[in-house]
Structures are given as C-alpha cells and as structure tokens.
Design an enzyme around this catalytic site. Structure first.
Site, PDB file in Angstrom:
ATOM      1  N   LYS A   1       1.850  -0.097  20.008  1.00  0.00           N
ATOM      2  CA  LYS A   1       2.699   1.089  20.568  1.00  0.00           C
ATOM      3  C   LYS A   1       1.636   1.982  21.500  1.00  0.00           C
ATOM      4  O   LYS A   1       1.522   2.448  22.337  1.00  0.00           O
ATOM      5  CB  LYS A   1       3.581   1.576  19.146  1.00  0.00           C
ATOM      6  CG  LYS A   1       4.898   0.898  19.410  1.00  0.00           C
ATOM      7  CD  LYS A   1       5.489   0.579  20.583  1.00  0.00           C
ATOM      8  CE  LYS A   1       7.386  -0.067  20.159  1.00  0.00           C
ATOM      9  NZ  LYS A   1       8.079   0.064  21.197  1.00  0.00           N
TER      10      LYS A   1
ATOM     11  N   TYR B   1       2.272  -2.436  14.311  1.00  0.00           N
ATOM     12  CA  TYR B   1       3.355  -2.052  15.091  1.00  0.00           C
ATOM     13  C   TYR B   1       2.192  -0.503  15.375  1.00  0.00           C
ATOM     14  O   TYR B   1       2.003  -0.697  17.172  1.00  0.00           O
ATOM     15  CB  TYR B   1       4.356  -1.253  14.667  1.00  0.00           C
ATOM     16  CG  TYR B   1       5.513  -1.096  15.408  1.00  0.00           C
ATOM     17  CD1 TYR B   1       6.462  -1.273  15.992  1.00  0.00           C
ATOM     18  CD2 TYR B   1       5.441   0.066  14.805  1.00  0.00           C
ATOM     19  CE1 TYR B   1       7.673  -0.335  16.878  1.00  0.00           C
ATOM     20  CE2 TYR B   1       6.757   1.246  15.478  1.00  0.00           C
ATOM     21  CZ  TYR B   1       7.754   0.527  16.261  1.00  0.00           C
ATOM     22  OH  TYR B   1       8.323   1.580  17.296  1.00  0.00           O
TER      23      TYR B   1
ATOM     24  N   SER C   1       7.209   4.031  23.421  1.00  0.00           N
ATOM     25  CA  SER C   1       6.223   4.115  22.471  1.00  0.00           C
ATOM     26  C   SER C   1       6.934   4.608  21.545  1.00  0.00           C
ATOM     27  O   SER C   1       7.948   3.785  21.425  1.00  0.00           O
ATOM     28  CB  SER C   1       4.979   4.789  22.847  1.00  0.00           C
ATOM     29  OG  SER C   1       4.020   4.252  21.664  1.00  0.00           O
TER      30      SER C   1
HETATM   31  N1  LIG Z   1      14.511   3.033  16.755  1.00  0.00           N
HETATM   32  C1  LIG Z   1      13.435   3.535  16.401  1.00  0.00           C
HETATM   33  O1  LIG Z   1      12.965   4.177  14.905  1.00  0.00           O
HETATM   34  C2  LIG Z   1      12.188   4.107  17.389  1.00  0.00           C
HETATM   35  C3  LIG Z   1      12.523   2.643  18.153  1.00  0.00           C
HETATM   36  N2  LIG Z   1      11.448   2.521  19.050  1.00  0.00           N
HETATM   37  C4  LIG Z   1      10.912   1.668  20.058  1.00  0.00           C
HETATM   38  O2  LIG Z   1      12.532   1.872  20.474  1.00  0.00           O
HETATM   39  C5  LIG Z   1      12.744   0.812  20.991  1.00  0.00           C
HETATM   40  C6  LIG Z   1      14.061  -0.322  20.981  1.00  0.00           C
HETATM   41  O3  LIG Z   1      14.313   0.112  20.536  1.00  0.00           O
HETATM   42  P1  LIG Z   1      15.209  -0.119  19.123  1.00  0.00           P
HETATM   43  O4  LIG Z   1      16.295   0.393  19.967  1.00  0.00           O
HETATM   44  O5  LIG Z   1      15.533   0.811  17.763  1.00  0.00           O
HETATM   45  O6  LIG Z   1      15.848  -1.369  19.119  1.00  0.00           O
HETATM   46  P2  LIG Z   1      17.563  -2.127  19.383  1.00  0.00           P
HETATM   47  O7  LIG Z   1      16.798  -3.639  18.090  1.00  0.00           O
HETATM   48  O8  LIG Z   1      18.918  -1.660  18.233  1.00  0.00           O
HETATM   49  O9  LIG Z   1      17.277  -3.563  20.281  1.00  0.00           O
HETATM   50  C7  LIG Z   1      16.439  -3.962  20.881  1.00  0.00           C
HETATM   51  C8  LIG Z   1      16.943  -4.421  22.162  1.00  0.00           C
HETATM   52  O10 LIG Z   1      15.207  -4.997  23.177  1.00  0.00           O
HETATM   53  C9  LIG Z   1      16.343  -7.007  23.122  1.00  0.00           C
HETATM   54  N3  LIG Z   1      14.686  -7.226  22.559  1.00  0.00           N
HETATM   55  C10 LIG Z   1      13.867  -7.535  21.639  1.00  0.00           C
HETATM   56  N4  LIG Z   1      13.025  -7.995  22.548  1.00  0.00           N
HETATM   57  C11 LIG Z   1      12.899  -8.852  23.255  1.00  0.00           C
HETATM   58  C12 LIG Z   1      12.224  -9.628  23.829  1.00  0.00           C
HETATM   59  N5  LIG Z   1      11.340 -10.464  23.613  1.00  0.00           N
HETATM   60  N6  LIG Z   1      12.618 -10.009  25.412  1.00  0.00           N
HETATM   61  C13 LIG Z   1      13.818  -9.267  25.833  1.00  0.00           C
HETATM   62  N7  LIG Z   1      14.057  -8.285  25.418  1.00  0.00           N
HETATM   63  C14 LIG Z   1      14.226  -8.131  24.087  1.00  0.00           C
HETATM   64  C15 LIG Z   1      17.188  -6.812  22.181  1.00  0.00           C
HETATM   65  O11 LIG Z   1      17.871  -8.101  22.599  1.00  0.00           O
HETATM   66  P3  LIG Z   1      17.652  -8.839  22.046  1.00  0.00           P
HETATM   67  O12 LIG Z   1      17.172  -9.592  20.397  1.00  0.00           O
HETATM   68  O13 LIG Z   1      19.110  -9.657  22.292  1.00  0.00           O
HETATM   69  O14 LIG Z   1      16.235  -9.531  23.277  1.00  0.00           O
HETATM   70  C16 LIG Z   1      17.451  -5.542  21.950  1.00  0.00           C
HETATM   71  O15 LIG Z   1      18.559  -5.203  23.512  1.00  0.00           O
HETATM   72  C17 LIG Z   1      11.853  -0.192  20.689  1.00  0.00           C
HETATM   73  O16 LIG Z   1      10.691  -1.242  21.748  1.00  0.00           O
HETATM   74  C18 LIG Z   1      11.310   0.547  19.935  1.00  0.00           C
HETATM   75  O17 LIG Z   1       9.870   0.138  18.945  1.00  0.00           O
HETATM   76  C19 LIG Z   1      10.754   3.663  19.101  1.00  0.00           C
HETATM   77  C20 LIG Z   1      10.715   4.804  17.815  1.00  0.00           C
HETATM   78  C21 LIG Z   1      11.911   4.816  17.174  1.00  0.00           C
HETATM   79  C1  LIG Z   2       2.436  14.681  17.753  1.00  0.00           C
HETATM   80  C2  LIG Z   2       2.983  14.184  16.914  1.00  0.00           C
HETATM   81  C3  LIG Z   2       3.775  14.026  16.104  1.00  0.00           C
HETATM   82  C4  LIG Z   2       4.195  13.009  14.419  1.00  0.00           C
HETATM   83  C5  LIG Z   2       5.400  13.838  13.910  1.00  0.00           C
HETATM   84  C6  LIG Z   2       5.041  13.180  12.464  1.00  0.00           C
HETATM   85  C7  LIG Z   2       6.165  11.831  11.985  1.00  0.00           C
HETATM   86  C8  LIG Z   2       5.464  11.187  10.963  1.00  0.00           C
HETATM   87  C9  LIG Z   2       7.588  10.695  10.559  1.00  0.00           C
HETATM   88  C10 LIG Z   2       6.416   9.330  11.750  1.00  0.00           C
HETATM   89  C11 LIG Z   2       8.214   8.003  10.947  1.00  0.00           C
HETATM   90  C12 LIG Z   2       7.910   6.979  11.700  1.00  0.00           C
HETATM   91  C13 LIG Z   2       8.221   6.724  12.943  1.00  0.00           C
HETATM   92  C14 LIG Z   2       8.111   5.379  13.644  1.00  0.00           C
HETATM   93  C15 LIG Z   2       9.311   5.279  14.475  1.00  0.00           C
HETATM   94  C16 LIG Z   2       9.605   3.785  14.891  1.00  0.00           C
HETATM   95  O1  LIG Z   2       8.796   3.664  15.874  1.00  0.00           O
HETATM   96  C17 LIG Z   2      10.204   3.133  14.058  1.00  0.00           C
HETATM   97  N1  LIG Z   2      11.260   3.532  13.285  1.00  0.00           N
HETATM   98  C18 LIG Z   2      10.778   2.130  15.318  1.00  0.00           C
HETATM   99  O2  LIG Z   2      12.128   0.711  14.732  1.00  0.00           O
END
Ligand SMILES: NC(=O)C1=CN([C@@H]2O[C@H](COP(=O)(O)OP(=O)(O)OC[C@H]3O[C@@H](n4cnc5c(N)ncnc54)[C@H](OP(=O)(O)O)[C@@H]3O)[C@@H](O)[C@H]2O)C=CC1
Ligand SMILES: CCCCCCCCCCCCCCCC(=O)[C@@H](N)CO
Length: 273
Positions: free
Chosen positions: A165, A161, A147
């Site tokens: 999540k 978004y 998430s």
């Molecule tokens: N980076 C952040 O700040 C945060 C990220 N998250 C969550 O973590 C997860 C990973 O994020 P992050 O590492 O930043 O993302 P990236 O964009 O770096 O990587 C995403 C991955 O998912 C794959 N993907 C995306 N869409 C699909 C699809 N429809 N089917 C199959 N594969 C798919 C992509 O490959 P391809 O495009 O080739 O399919 C890639 O491997 C996400 O769910 C994101 O919401 C949560 C909190 C913070």
């Molecule tokens: C008990 C809960 C604690 C919460 C602390 C407060 C956080 C506030 C800032 C949050 C920034 C946004 C994060 C989203 C990350 C994300 O999912 C995307 N970057 C995806 O790519």
C-alpha cells in the site's frame, strides 16, 4: 475544475464487493456509466443488479468484465479496450481491487509478499497504464488509487500489506507530476478499517496485536468511505503534507510543463517540415 459524473464512464476494479461496489453505486447515483472489473462472474452479476436499482435515467449502463487485474498486462489492456468500445473513453478509473493478509513477518510465507504486491500494486499499475494514454490525449481523466491507513503507517502484522500500500503512494505521486499538464488528476485514498466481506475475511487470521491496534479505531461503513473517495476524486484538493511540499512540487511542475511545451513545439515543427 470538477469532473462531471453525469454521462461519464467510470471503471471500478474490485467493483463487485465492499468499498469498490459502494464507489460504483455512488457514481451511478450521480449519473455515470459503470464498468465493473473483478474475477468472479457471479459476484459481478449480483453487484450489477444491486447497482442498477439506483439508476437515475434509462440510458445508464453497468458493464461487467471478468479478469484478474494482477496477472497479465495484455489481458488488462484488452479489458479496457472492450470497455471503451462499449461505453466510450474512460473518464475515471478507480483501482479498488485488492486484499489484506496479516501475520508476523516470520510467519508469513514469502509467496504472500509476492501475491499482495501483485494484487495491490501491479493490479493498480496495469489498469492505470491501460487508460493513461487516452486520458492524456483527451486532456480529461481521473485515476483513484485505494491505499489504506496501513499505507501511511507501517503496522504490526502488516509487513507485506503495508509495503504494497506504500508502493501505491509512490506510484501515484510520481504519476501525478507527469500528467498534471494534461489535466489528468490522481488521488489516493487511505481508508480506515471498513465493514466489508474482505475485512471479515482478513479478521479470521489477524494476530492479537494487529487486532488490538485495529480496535483502537472504529470500523467505518463502506458507503461512507466510498462517498468520501468519490468526492475527493471529483474535486481534487490538497492535503497538509502536499502543502508543505508545495514549493518543491510547484517548481518541478514548471519543469515538466516547460518540457511538454518544448516537445509539442518541436513535434509541430517536424510535422510542418
Ligand atoms: N475493508 C477495509 O478495512 C479496507 C480496505 N482497503 C482496501 O480497499 C480495497 C477494497 O477492499 P474491500 O472492499 O474490503 O475488499 P473486498 O474483498 O470486499 O472486495 C475486493 C474486490 O476486489 C476484487 N478483486 C480481488 N482481487 C482481484 C484480482 N486479482 N483481480 C480483479 N479483481 C480482484 C474482488 O472480486 P473477485 O474476488 O471476484 O476478483 C472484489 O470485487 C482493497 O484494496 C483494500 O486493501 C483499504 C483500507 C481498509
Ligand atoms: C495520519 C494517519 C492516521 C492513522 C491513524 C491511526 C490508525 C491506527 C489503526 C489502523 C488500523 C489498520 C487500518 C488498516 C485497514 C486496512 O487496510 C485493512 N482493514 C484492509 O482490509
């Protein structure tokens, strides 16, 4: 009891980039066999090469399968079947495929709501649905959902978004109650902003307010986030909120266990009759 990663089969959706790739590396370093699932084949092969540099024995395998996890359940089911034929039953599934898009509610296209719900929510339902029966039968399994902090708090710019999540959490908690008597454990990760290709992409269109809120916390390294996620999945412990809900959950769990035992008893009776 903790899941033994050496020799285990771990499937990571979104395993070709960012947090998912780091989770795959972390599991591989601990001796697991890996299936990477994502759409783009070049990125998959690139990630496979990178992961293989961390092998700890010469039996380990990294399998790549290209599929969109959010489109068609039958496709996803076939992918899981292929993976199980090659590397055996799935011991751990990590649902990490996902994406973020931000914007004020009135500026977001309605198609964005549909898309994020498909990728982030249904894209976690399908693979989980495809592995759960075997996990229950084997009395072995871990499913990890990724998430976000924005899946605990609704934040400016994240109407589409955050909702996708939050949905994951509802799914995960309900599913946990169903599968606990079968020794299958579900964990949900709520990562903060993390330095990944997906994060860089998301930042190109972030509203000012969202950016400023996001800047109140620091950006994490994906290796560090992945390490924590893997640790939490192997040794499942309980957070504060769940401790408060413990009494209720405990009594619900005993209802579920009782029903399971009843059902198994009558199945045995049917078979012997
Ligand atoms: N980076 C952040 O700040 C945060 C990220 N998250 C969550 O973590 C997860 C990973 O994020 P992050 O590492 O930043 O993302 P990236 O964009 O770096 O990587 C995403 C991955 O998912 C794959 N993907 C995306 N869409 C699909 C699809 N429809 N089917 C199959 N594969 C798919 C992509 O490959 P391809 O495009 O080739 O399919 C890639 O491997 C996400 O769910 C994101 O919401 C949560 C909190 C913070
Ligand atoms: C008990 C809960 C604690 C919460 C602390 C407060 C956080 C506030 C800032 C949050 C920034 C946004 C994060 C989203 C990350 C994300 O999912 C995307 N970057 C995806 O790519």
């Amino acid at each position: 009891k903790p899941l033994a990663l050496p020799g285990a089969h771990v499937v990571v959706t979104g395993g070709s980039s960012g947090i998912g790739k780091c989770i795959a590396i972390e599991c591989y370093k601990q001796g697991a066999f890996i299936t990477l699932v994502a759409r783009n084949e070049d990125k998959l092969l690139q990630a496979k090469k990178e992961i293989e540099m961390h092998s700890i024995n010469d039996k380990q395998v990294v399998l790549c399968i290209s599929v969109d996890v959010s489109q068609d359940y039958n496709q996803v089911e076939n992918v899981i079947k292929q993976a199980q034929e090659k590397l055996g039953p799935v011991d751990m599934l990590v649902n990490c495929a996902g994406m973020a898009m931000s914007g004020k509610f009135e500026d977001l296209e309605v198609s964005t709501f549909e898309r994020l719900m498909s990728i982030n929510y249904l894209g976690s339902v399908y693979p989980s649905r495809a592995v759960i029966t075997t996990m229950k039968e084997r009395r072995v399994g871990r499913i990890v959902f990724v998430s976000s902090q924005a899946g605990q708090l609704g934040l400016f710019g994240f109407t589409a978004y955050s909702a996708s999540k939050f949905a994951i959490r509802g799914l995960a908690e309900a599913l946990q109650m169903e599968v606990k008597p079968y020794n299958v454990y579900i964990t949900v990760a709520y990562p903060p902003d993390t330095d990944t290709p997906g994060f860089a992409e998301e930042n190109r269109t972030k509203p000012l307010e969202t950016r400023l809120i996001s800047e109140t916390t620091s950006v994490c390294k994906p290796e560090q986030v992945a390490k924590q996620i893997v640790k939490d999945a192997i040794v499942v412990t309980m957070g504060l909120f769940r401790t408060i809900a413990l009494f209720y959950l405990g009594s619900f769990d005993s209802i579920v266990r009782r029903c399971m035992m009843q059902r198994e008893k009558s199945e045995i009776a049917d078979k012997t009759a």
